[in-house]
Design a protein around this motif. Structure first.
Motif, PDB file in Angstrom:
ATOM      1  N   LEU A 274       0.818  -1.205   0.000  1.00 14.54           N
ATOM      2  CA  LEU A 274       0.000   0.000   0.000  1.00 14.54           C
ATOM      3  C   LEU A 274       0.858   1.264   0.000  1.00 14.54           C
ATOM      4  O   LEU A 274       2.011   1.251   0.440  1.00 14.54           O
ATOM      5  CB  LEU A 274      -0.900   0.038   1.243  1.00 14.54           C
ATOM      6  CG  LEU A 274      -2.033  -0.977   1.324  1.00 14.54           C
ATOM      7  CD1 LEU A 274      -2.772  -0.811   2.647  1.00 14.54           C
ATOM      8  CD2 LEU A 274      -2.996  -0.821   0.160  1.00 14.54           C
ATOM      9  N   ASP A 275       0.284   2.342  -0.492  1.00 16.05           N
ATOM     10  CA  ASP A 275       0.899   3.654  -0.367  1.00 16.05           C
ATOM     11  C   ASP A 275       0.556   4.177   1.020  1.00 16.05           C
ATOM     12  O   ASP A 275      -0.568   4.634   1.259  1.00 16.05           O
ATOM     13  CB  ASP A 275       0.355   4.585  -1.457  1.00 16.05           C
ATOM     14  CG  ASP A 275       0.881   6.004  -1.322  1.00 16.05           C
ATOM     15  OD1 ASP A 275       1.787   6.229  -0.485  1.00 16.05           O
ATOM     16  OD2 ASP A 275       0.384   6.886  -2.053  1.00 16.05           O
ATOM     17  N   LEU A 276       1.514   4.118   1.926  1.00 11.38           N
ATOM     18  CA  LEU A 276       1.243   4.519   3.308  1.00 11.38           C
ATOM     19  C   LEU A 276       1.206   6.036   3.472  1.00 11.38           C
ATOM     20  O   LEU A 276       0.809   6.534   4.529  1.00 11.38           O
ATOM     21  CB  LEU A 276       2.278   3.897   4.251  1.00 11.38           C
ATOM     22  CG  LEU A 276       2.283   2.369   4.285  1.00 11.38           C
ATOM     23  CD1 LEU A 276       3.295   1.863   5.301  1.00 11.38           C
ATOM     24  CD2 LEU A 276       0.905   1.802   4.582  1.00 11.38           C
ATOM     25  N   ASP A 277       1.601   6.767   2.425  1.00  7.58           N
ATOM     26  CA  ASP A 277       1.436   8.224   2.438  1.00  7.58           C
ATOM     27  C   ASP A 277      -0.038   8.610   2.346  1.00  7.58           C
ATOM     28  O   ASP A 277      -0.438   9.674   2.812  1.00  7.58           O
ATOM     29  CB  ASP A 277       2.134   8.860   1.235  1.00  7.58           C
ATOM     30  CG  ASP A 277       3.640   8.806   1.320  1.00  7.58           C
ATOM     31  OD1 ASP A 277       4.154   8.742   2.441  1.00  7.58           O
ATOM     32  OD2 ASP A 277       4.300   8.841   0.272  1.00  7.58           O
ATOM     33  N   ALA A 278      -0.819   7.761   1.693  1.00  8.32           N
ATOM     34  CA  ALA A 278      -2.213   8.097   1.390  1.00  8.32           C
ATOM     35  C   ALA A 278      -3.073   8.016   2.653  1.00  8.32           C
ATOM     36  O   ALA A 278      -2.710   7.377   3.645  1.00  8.32           O
ATOM     37  CB  ALA A 278      -2.755   7.160   0.318  1.00  8.32           C
ATOM     38  N   PHE A 279      -4.232   8.661   2.580  1.00 12.43           N
ATOM     39  CA  PHE A 279      -5.179   8.594   3.677  1.00 12.43           C
ATOM     40  C   PHE A 279      -6.159   7.452   3.444  1.00 12.43           C
ATOM     41  O   PHE A 279      -6.560   7.180   2.312  1.00 12.43           O
ATOM     42  CB  PHE A 279      -5.942   9.920   3.801  1.00 12.43           C
ATOM     43  CG  PHE A 279      -5.150  10.994   4.488  1.00 12.43           C
ATOM     44  CD1 PHE A 279      -5.425  11.345   5.798  1.00 12.43           C
ATOM     45  CD2 PHE A 279      -4.107  11.628   3.835  1.00 12.43           C
ATOM     46  CE1 PHE A 279      -4.686  12.333   6.443  1.00 12.43           C
ATOM     47  CE2 PHE A 279      -3.364  12.613   4.465  1.00 12.43           C
ATOM     48  CZ  PHE A 279      -3.655  12.967   5.770  1.00 12.43           C
TER      49      PHE A 279
ATOM     50  N   ASP B 123      -2.724   3.718  10.596  1.00 12.27           N
ATOM     51  CA  ASP B 123      -3.555   2.518  10.672  1.00 12.27           C
ATOM     52  C   ASP B 123      -2.685   1.275  10.783  1.00 12.27           C
ATOM     53  O   ASP B 123      -2.986   0.344  11.532  1.00 12.27           O
ATOM     54  CB  ASP B 123      -4.459   2.440   9.435  1.00 12.27           C
ATOM     55  CG  ASP B 123      -5.706   1.599   9.672  1.00 12.27           C
ATOM     56  OD1 ASP B 123      -5.957   1.212  10.833  1.00 12.27           O
ATOM     57  OD2 ASP B 123      -6.425   1.317   8.698  1.00 12.27           O
ATOM     58  N   ALA B 124      -1.581   1.240  10.042  1.00 11.54           N
ATOM     59  CA  ALA B 124      -0.647   0.110  10.137  1.00 11.54           C
ATOM     60  C   ALA B 124      -0.044   0.035  11.538  1.00 11.54           C
ATOM     61  O   ALA B 124       0.088  -1.056  12.121  1.00 11.54           O
ATOM     62  CB  ALA B 124       0.456   0.236   9.089  1.00 11.54           C
ATOM     63  N   ALA B 125       0.317   1.184  12.083  1.00  9.37           N
ATOM     64  CA  ALA B 125       0.875   1.212  13.437  1.00  9.37           C
ATOM     65  C   ALA B 125      -0.163   0.759  14.454  1.00  9.37           C
ATOM     66  O   ALA B 125       0.159   0.059  15.422  1.00  9.37           O
ATOM     67  CB  ALA B 125       1.382   2.617  13.761  1.00  9.37           C
ATOM     68  N   ARG B 126      -1.418   1.161  14.247  1.00 12.55           N
ATOM     69  CA  ARG B 126      -2.495   0.693  15.118  1.00 12.55           C
ATOM     70  C   ARG B 126      -2.598  -0.824  15.067  1.00 12.55           C
ATOM     71  O   ARG B 126      -2.753  -1.493  16.093  1.00 12.55           O
ATOM     72  CB  ARG B 126      -3.824   1.320  14.689  1.00 12.55           C
ATOM     73  CG  ARG B 126      -4.986   0.986  15.617  1.00 12.55           C
ATOM     74  CD  ARG B 126      -6.274   0.804  14.850  1.00 12.55           C
ATOM     75  NE  ARG B 126      -6.207  -0.327  13.956  1.00 12.55           N
ATOM     76  CZ  ARG B 126      -6.365  -1.603  14.318  1.00 12.55           C
ATOM     77  NH1 ARG B 126      -6.592  -1.924  15.573  1.00 12.55           N
ATOM     78  NH2 ARG B 126      -6.289  -2.571  13.432  1.00 12.55           N
TER      79      ARG B 126
END
Length: 276
Positions: free
Chosen positions: A123-128, A145-148
């Motif tokens: 995924l593009d983790l920059d994106a919302f 979200d990934a950190a969550r």
């Protein structure tokens, strides 16, 4: 990870290096359990070690189903509050998984090993994406979200180890935890009225320092000590107390040091990094 656009939640967190290692450590632990070990109670009320492991399986397959596969999941019933909805579907899943043997449960966990890491990595983790509910109602950056996700896995892994009176999970796995949970700080302060420029500090000893700064449209988080010499309030605690407070695994504030406005400090200590 490339630099990302600044947001009110502070600089990005890269948890991708942690997912697989934590998962492997968990599976090594679970693979060696006795029948008695699986039935030990945990700090999750009413859940055994097996129940928490089943919950972790549900977290993983739920994420893959919703995020990767676009599966439409259940929604709250009419009039059902979102936290109550989450509690209900979690309990329904765990109760259903009690029909499974531990061998079947382990096989399913092994089957999905690595797939969460692969999902986030593509995924593009920059994106919302969607909201991270404990950090606010608006769309959040995917890195949060990934950190969550990772913090959820870590907390339940620690709960299993404590139930087993096993050696603690290595400190390296906890490196992103304080930095993740403190992203709830702007949302925690949302109803605190302060003039623009006022700052609030939060220190987790051995982990880092963060501060929230009041701006016209709300509070914004950044790393480091508050630049102001007289912040509105500060809280200092250790990681063990911090994660337990944020996940409601304790209500004790022993060892917590506060300075400044007592009402703001009290609000800071309500910070949660789970759905409640």
């Amino acid at each position: 990870m490339e630099a990302m656009s600044p947001t009110r939640w502070g600089p990005p967190i890269d948890v991708l290096p942690y997912f697989s290692k934590e998962e492997q450590a968990l599976m090594t632990l679970l693979g060696a359990l006795t029948d008695e070990d699986w039935t030990r109670p945990t700090m999750c009320a009413g859940w055994t070690v097996k129940d928490v492991a089943a919950h972790l399986l549900g977290d993983k397959v739920g994420r893959l189903s919703r995020g990767r596969d676009g599966h439409a999941a259940d929604a709250p019933r009419p009039g059902e509050a979102f936290p109550r909805f989450i509690d209900r579907i979690n309990e329904e899943w765990v109760v259903a998984c009690r029909r499974l043997s531990t061998d079947v449960l382990l096989t399913m966990l092994y089957e999905f090993m690595g797939q969460t890491t692969e999902y986030w990595a593509q995924l593009d983790l920059d994106a919302f994406g969607g909201p991270v509910s404990w950090a606010g109602d608006e769309p959040a950056p995917r890195w949060l979200d990934a950190a969550r996700d990772y913090s959820e896995f870590w907390v339940h892994h620690v709960q299993i180890r404590e139930a087993l009176e096993h050696t603690p999970l290595e400190a390296e796995y906890a490196e992103p935890i304080a930095d993740t949970f403190v992203r709830a700080l702007p949302h925690t302060l949302r109803d605190v009225d302060a003039r623009v420029g006022k700052q609030v500090g939060y220190t987790v000893t051995g982990q880092g320092r963060w501060y929230a700064r009041r701006e016209r449209d709300g509070w914004v988080l950044d790393r480091g000590a508050p630049p102001s010499r007289t912040p509105l309030a500060t809280v200092t605690t250790d990681l063990d107390t911090f994660w337990r407070l944020c996940t409601r695994n304790t209500t004790s504030t022993d060892g917590v040091r506060t300075t400044g406005d007592e009402n703001v400090c009290a609000q800071l200590l309500t910070m949660t990094a789970i759905i409640v």
